[in-house]
Every structure is written in structure tokens, then in C-alpha cells.
Design a protein around this motif. Structure first.
Motif, PDB file in Angstrom:
ATOM      1  N   ALA A 148     -20.248  -6.749  39.381  1.00 35.67           N
ATOM      2  CA  ALA A 148     -19.466  -5.593  38.974  1.00 35.67           C
ATOM      3  C   ALA A 148     -18.021  -6.131  38.690  1.00 35.67           C
ATOM      4  O   ALA A 148     -17.163  -6.088  37.921  1.00 35.67           O
ATOM      5  N   ALA A 149     -17.511  -6.831  39.748  1.00 33.20           N
ATOM      6  CA  ALA A 149     -16.199  -7.379  39.740  1.00 33.20           C
ATOM      7  C   ALA A 149     -15.972  -8.482  38.496  1.00 33.20           C
ATOM      8  O   ALA A 149     -14.905  -8.559  37.996  1.00 33.20           O
ATOM      9  N   LYS A 176     -16.842 -11.222  44.336  1.00 33.82           N
ATOM     10  CA  LYS A 176     -15.466 -10.292  44.147  1.00 33.82           C
ATOM     11  C   LYS A 176     -14.214 -10.893  44.889  1.00 33.82           C
ATOM     12  O   LYS A 176     -13.266 -10.828  44.447  1.00 33.82           O
ATOM     13  N   TRP A 194     -17.514  -8.742  35.729  1.00 32.44           N
ATOM     14  CA  TRP A 194     -17.673  -8.137  34.475  1.00 32.44           C
ATOM     15  C   TRP A 194     -16.214  -7.288  34.312  1.00 32.44           C
ATOM     16  O   TRP A 194     -15.609  -7.438  33.172  1.00 32.44           O
ATOM     17  N   ASP A 195     -15.843  -6.726  35.286  1.00 29.49           N
ATOM     18  CA  ASP A 195     -14.526  -6.281  35.154  1.00 29.49           C
ATOM     19  C   ASP A 195     -13.341  -7.117  35.036  1.00 29.49           C
ATOM     20  O   ASP A 195     -12.432  -6.843  33.968  1.00 29.49           O
ATOM     21  N   ARG A 224     -20.849  -3.098  27.723  1.00 30.93           N
ATOM     22  CA  ARG A 224     -19.635  -2.672  28.217  1.00 30.93           C
ATOM     23  C   ARG A 224     -18.518  -2.483  27.859  1.00 30.93           C
ATOM     24  O   ARG A 224     -17.110  -2.316  28.131  1.00 30.93           O
ATOM     25  N   VAL A 271     -14.099  -8.125  31.196  1.00 34.81           N
ATOM     26  CA  VAL A 271     -13.754  -7.052  30.089  1.00 34.81           C
ATOM     27  C   VAL A 271     -12.383  -6.348  30.070  1.00 34.81           C
ATOM     28  O   VAL A 271     -11.641  -6.457  29.140  1.00 34.81           O
ATOM     29  N   ARG A 272     -11.937  -6.380  31.379  1.00 33.26           N
ATOM     30  CA  ARG A 272     -10.311  -5.596  31.407  1.00 33.26           C
ATOM     31  C   ARG A 272      -9.313  -6.612  31.669  1.00 33.26           C
ATOM     32  O   ARG A 272      -8.012  -6.387  31.673  1.00 33.26           O
ATOM     33  N   CYS A 286     -22.912 -13.179  36.209  1.00 30.13           N
ATOM     34  CA  CYS A 286     -22.701 -11.668  35.742  1.00 30.13           C
ATOM     35  C   CYS A 286     -23.996 -11.005  35.437  1.00 30.13           C
ATOM     36  O   CYS A 286     -23.989  -9.632  35.792  1.00 30.13           O
TER      37      CYS A 286
END
Length: 476
Positions: free
Chosen positions: A310-311, A257, A313-314, A367, A317-318, A282
């Protein structure tokens, strides 16, 4: 007359996703047009009904035919391109970037020539090389950087740490920060990019020493040796150096992260900083080390914690991270599981064949990653960052006809027989929804529904030139 027309697929292009037809002439895409508007007299028509059509994948981080460092008394080498790129073809990756190492006593042109000779006629897919600068290199070697960039090799890797403890029979990879800065001085004004493995040398080596003294040498402690703090310190130091010297930086295999946050902060400040992560980071965390085959998903740096997953994947994805890679390091299962201690577990794994399918299943299906974002992190961004765009990484007129067909109806638990490189995959037992079924390289079908139609002579060495915009600001 067009050679091939692809009809009825859901096609992912830079302009959007739609029911386009793709016209292919020779090795290139000639047209992307509204469905039904291309001439109907093509020599071949491919019906992609029900399939998602994406650009051929680009894996920007592989180590094939590479010395295995974890057991210096029993030296070995990873599988070569003739083995591993077969899996890439099955899995929808049509281009990969490997490394040529420059060590004391080696010249940059010599390293490139030797690596290119090893690959020639031995790769099912196209390829290029980063130049890795390793060890206490003579300063005159850095004067060879501009010429290498001009010749089509514009990316230069540096390790900020030796990932394993010193050993008289093991060559270190670390480049000191003085030499990293010196490399940046040569790279930045000539259109090059620094590729950085970021861990703090002092912390990593101290942790090895401390854990040996405390008797905590089991490999399940790897994440406590290759720590989140180590990534944070190295990333921040590298960004500070790059800012001072005006250099662009690409961080390989971001695992924590803290790394994601450092990259994001630099990008918000307008710095040309890019981040890569790996699908094993991931999808697995350090608890997996405790399972019977847990080290199958280990690489350096280590797996981390659920908050880091989580970080990552974020970021994929984003936005925030630019690419999904593998750190491909293919061996047999016996070699991969030979080490059990913090200082002898073999890093890397055989993951390139699964990369596109796992990214689709875990990213798009689970996701909500958009199909355009999927194409960006698996192909387009790597092409742009490393100077292959628009020849590679997009479905667009003029681009190479590297095209992959994903069947979203595939529902299965991956098994050993789903893979084509060695005797194991870390993804055995993984549930997937959607999987690549057909791969085209430069207008030729090289894999179709489980049948290998390509040959090791199909792959070509690619010359690269990075768009100056990539080197001035965070452009993708």
C-alpha cells in the motif's frame, strides 16, 4: 517534409495530455502540435486512434549478462542483452540502465570498457551503465570517479550489505560505509549521484546465522531475514551520511513502508533523495512465497507485507517515489526455482517486458494514477535523475522519437506466449487492462502488433550528464 506524423492518439506530454499530433524527422521529434495542423505530406502517417501515446519506457535497474551468485558451486550467468532487450522492445521499454562492477583488482575505465563491448551490437534498445563499487577497493580507485563522470557515467552504486552469506566461491558486493562516504566525497562535487542498495549488514548476516541455528532455512522465511527494520536502519544511515557530505542519493528497489517514509522525510527536508520501487514489490507480498512458483517474484531485498504494498503504491501514484524499475535478472525457470532455502533462492526475475503494461493496468486503471504520473514513473523521472533528459523520457520537440502506443481496450489474462525472453514470466496468469502494442525507437518502429521489426544492432550506448538541479534538491 516530415518523415512520420502520428495522428489521432491521446498523447502524454510534459505539458499535459491531449489529442496532439507528433511530427518526426529522422530520429527526433520535430513537433507536437494541435491535431490536424501538421503538414499532410509526411512520408508516413501512423493512425493512433483509440491508443494512448507515451514516452518510451526507461528501466533504470537491470542485471543482464550478470554472474548468478545464489549457487556458487554451480556458477551461471543471467541472459544477455541480445535476449532480454527483445522483451523490453515488445513491452515498450526503449532504454535501460545496467551495471558495470568494479571489484578489487579492477579499474573503473576497464570495467566500463568491458561492459560496453559486451553490449555493442547486442541490444534492441538504447542503454547506459551505472558503475558499481564493490568490496574492499583500493582508495586510489575512487580517484577515477571524476573522470568517469566527465566521460558520461555519473551514477555509482553501492551495496550496504552482502545479500547472501559469505562463501569462499562467492564474491561479496558490500561497500563499507567508510568507502561509501569516500565515494560521496568524490561524486558530489563533480556532478555525480550515489545509487544505493540499502540493507543493514549486521542484521542480515545475523539473521542468516540465527535462522540456520534454529532450523528455519525454508525460503518462505526470506522476509524475516531481509527485514523491514534492516531497510529502515540502512536508509536512515545512508541519508545521514549523504546529508553530511552533500551528496544526492537514489535508493534502488525500495521494498518497505519504512523505506518510503525515510525517503519522504528526507525530501521534505529538501535533500536530493530519490526512491525506486519494483512492480513485483507492489503486486506480490511474502505470502506468495508459499505458492508452488512463489520464488518467481523474489528479489533482494525480499517481498514484504500488504501494508508495504500500500505504501509503495501510494508513493508511485501520489508522489514520494520517483521511478518504477525491475531489478531485471533473467534466467530460465529451472534456474529461478532451483533454490528453496533462505541462502540459495535466486533473486531478480524477468520483468522488464511486463513493466509498462503492469504499471498501466495496476496504476492507471485500478488506482487512478494520472497518465502524466504514469509517464513520469516509467520514463521521465529516470531520464531526469540519471542525466538522459530531455533527449529521453518525454514526448517533446528535440527529444528522441522513442514512442510507445498503449491499447487501453486490451483485456486478457497473461500467458506464457505473451512473453519473448525465456521460458517463464512471473506475470503468467495476471489479469491486465491495457497493454503496449507498438514501440518506436528513435523514429523507427521496432515492434508493431506482435511483430518484431527491430534488430539487436539498434541499441546505442548513451552518454549522460545530470542536471545540477537534480543534485541540489528533490526535483522529481
Amino acid at each position: 517534409m516530415l518523415d512520420i506524423v502520428v495522428r489521432n492518439g491521446q498523447v502524454v506530454t510534459p505539458e499535459g495530455v491531449g489529442a496532439w499530433d507528433i511530427g518526426i524527422q529522422g530520429e527526433r521529434i520535430a513537433a507536437v502540435a494541435v491535431a490536424g495542423t501538421l503538414p499532410g505530406d509526411a512520408a508516413k502517417v501512423i493512425d493512433a486512434r483509440g491508443l494512448i501515446v507515451v514516452p518510451g519506457g526507461i528501466d533504470p535497474h537491470t542485471h543482464l549478462a550478470h554472474p548468478i551468485m545464489s549457487h556458487p558451486e554451480e556458477p551461471g550467468i543471467t541472459l544477455g542483452p541480445e535476449d532480454d532487450t527483445r522483451g523490453m522492445a515488445y513491452g515498450g521499454t526503449t532504454t535501460h540502465l545496467d551495471f558495470c562492477y568494479v571489484r578489487p583488482g579492477t579499474e573503473i575505465p576497464q570495467a566500463i570498457e568491458q561492459r560496453a563491448a559486451r553490449w555493442k551490437g547486442n541490444s534492441y534498445v538504447d542503454y547506459a551503465f551505472h558503475v558499481t563499487l564493490s568490496g574492499a577497493l583500493d582508495l586510489r580507485i575512487f580517484e577515477q570517479i571524476p573522470e568517469a563522470i566527465q566521460q558520461g557515467f555519473p551514477s555509482f552504486k553501492a551495496f550496504t550489505t552482502n545479500i547472501l552469506p559469505p562463501h569462499p566461491k562467492r564474491q561479496g558486493n558490500r561497500l563499507d560505509f567508510g568507502r561509501i562516504g569516500f565515494a560521496m566525497e568524490k561524486v558530489a562535487p563533480h556532478g555525480g549521484l550515489m545509487v544505493v542498495h540499502g540493507e543493514d549488514e549486521d542484521l542480515v548476516q545475523f539473521n542468516y546465522e540465527r535462522f540456520r541455528a534454529e532450523g528455519r532455512t525454508d525460503g518462505t522465511n526470506l522476509h524475516l531475514v531481509h527485514t523491514k527494520l534492516s531497510e529502515l536502519l540502512s536508509f536512515r544511515r545512508t541519508v545521514a551520511l549523504a546529508r553530511a557530505l552533500g551528496a544526492a542519493v537514489y535508493f534502488v528497489h525500495t521494498s518497505a513502508k519504512e523505506g518510503v517514509e525515510t525517503i519522504g522525510e528526507a525530501r521534505r527536508q529538501g535533500l536530493p533523495v530519490y526512491g525506486e520501487t519494483l512492480h513485483q514489490y507492489c503486486c506480490f507480498n511474502a505470502e506468495y512465497y508459499k505458492t508452488p512458483r512463489g520464488f518467481c517474484s523474489h528479489t533482494y531485498p525480499s517481498l514484504k507485507f500488504p501494508e508495504d504494498q500500500a505504501a509503495l503504491w501510494d508513493g508511485l501514484v501520489r508522489g514520494g517515489l520517483s521511478t518504477l524499475a525491475t531489478d531485471e535478472y533473467p534466467t530460465s525457470l529451472e534456474i529461478k526455482l532451483r533454490g528453496r532455502k533462505i541462502d540459495d533462492v535466486t533473486g531478480g526475475n524477468v520483468g522488464a517486458e511486463a513493466r509498462m503494461g503492469i504499471a498501466y493496468s495496476e496504476g492507471v486503471v485500478k488506482r487512478g494514477m494520472s497518465l502524466q504520473r504514469f509517464a513520469e514513473v516509467t520514463a521521465t523521472n529516470a531520464a531526469r535523475i540519471f542525466g538522459l533528459h530531455p533527449k529521453k523520457g518525454v514526448i517533446a520537440p528535440g527529444s528522441d522519437a522513442d514512442v510507445v502506443f498503449i491499447d487501453p481496450t486490451v483485456r486478457k489474462t497473461l500467458a506464457r506466449e505473451d512473453f519473448h525472453v525465456t521460458d517463464y514470466s512471473p506475470w503468467e496468469g495476471w489479469q491486465v487492462s491495457g497493454w503496449p502494442v507498438t514501440t518506436m525507437l528513435r523514429g523507427r518502429v521496432i515492434v508493431d502488433r506482435g511483430k518484431l521489426l527491430g534488430a539487436p544492432s539498434d541499441g546505442r550506448l548513451l552518454s549522460r550528464k545530470i542536471d545540477p538541479m537534480i543534485l541540489r534538491r528533490p526535483a522529481c
